[in-house]
Write an enzyme that holds these catalytic residues in place. Sequence first.
Site, PDB file in Angstrom:
ATOM      1  N   PHE A 142     -37.080 -48.497  49.280  1.00 50.29           N
ATOM      2  CA  PHE A 142     -37.376 -49.598  48.383  1.00 50.29           C
ATOM      3  C   PHE A 142     -36.346 -50.674  48.675  1.00 50.29           C
ATOM      4  O   PHE A 142     -35.145 -50.438  48.597  1.00 50.29           O
ATOM      5  CB  PHE A 142     -37.283 -49.177  46.914  1.00 50.29           C
ATOM      6  CG  PHE A 142     -37.502 -50.334  45.978  1.00 50.29           C
ATOM      7  CD1 PHE A 142     -38.778 -50.736  45.648  1.00 50.29           C
ATOM      8  CD2 PHE A 142     -36.430 -51.035  45.457  1.00 50.29           C
ATOM      9  CE1 PHE A 142     -38.988 -51.817  44.810  1.00 50.29           C
ATOM     10  CE2 PHE A 142     -36.627 -52.110  44.615  1.00 50.29           C
ATOM     11  CZ  PHE A 142     -37.910 -52.498  44.289  1.00 50.29           C
ATOM     12  N   CYS A 143     -36.800 -51.849  49.039  1.00 47.72           N
ATOM     13  CA  CYS A 143     -35.898 -52.926  49.426  1.00 47.72           C
ATOM     14  C   CYS A 143     -35.745 -53.905  48.267  1.00 47.72           C
ATOM     15  O   CYS A 143     -36.717 -54.552  47.878  1.00 47.72           O
ATOM     16  CB  CYS A 143     -36.441 -53.655  50.653  1.00 47.72           C
ATOM     17  SG  CYS A 143     -35.353 -54.962  51.218  1.00 47.72           S
ATOM     18  N   PRO A 144     -34.525 -54.040  47.727  1.00 44.60           N
ATOM     19  CA  PRO A 144     -34.355 -54.994  46.627  1.00 44.60           C
ATOM     20  C   PRO A 144     -34.502 -56.445  47.073  1.00 44.60           C
ATOM     21  O   PRO A 144     -34.858 -57.296  46.274  1.00 44.60           O
ATOM     22  CB  PRO A 144     -32.940 -54.709  46.119  1.00 44.60           C
ATOM     23  CG  PRO A 144     -32.255 -54.012  47.221  1.00 44.60           C
ATOM     24  CD  PRO A 144     -33.312 -53.302  48.013  1.00 44.60           C
TER      25      PRO A 144
END
Length: 184
Positions: A142-144
């Site tokens: 999950f890439c912020p």
Amino acid sequence: KYAWIVGLEPSKQPKTIKVMGTIFMLWGMFVLPVGVLLHWQYMFELTSYHSLLTMLFWASAGLQYLCWYLTVFSDPGTIVFPDGRLNPDYPGSDLLRVEFEQARLLGELDGKKYCLTCQILKPLRSKHCRITKRCVARFDHFCPWMNNVVARKNYATFILFLSFGQSTAVLYNVLNWSAISALA
């Protein structure tokens, strides 16, 4: 449909992730175009004699923004949506629930082979994302910065975004150096 991306949908997500996602979305929506606009207003005249470098910079910046947009707003490869519906576009999605039910009836459920939250047999390299609350095929992370999962369907655009980001930064610095040299 995409309200969770900018942190607008109330959910059980940690508040810091929603705030970070909103900040990074604003970065992508405003800072990238403003940086290009500032280059156009202040540096273009000083660096226009480097036409090839300037065209490469503009192309790289445009492709970086396009890849950012495609990574953020595309489906990463969802198998099961947050509301529990199976994605009909995922091949063999109907069999995943059947396999889960058979294993449940036989008492052979384990958390490694089956997603107990979505009640499916997990395909290889898939994972249930606790932030977006969905099962995703070939989950990477999950890439912020994207506020989205990077997985099967958007992995290539994510790598291209990173590559074009590097080339845009290098070209910007080269053009900036040449503008400083021209003023001196």
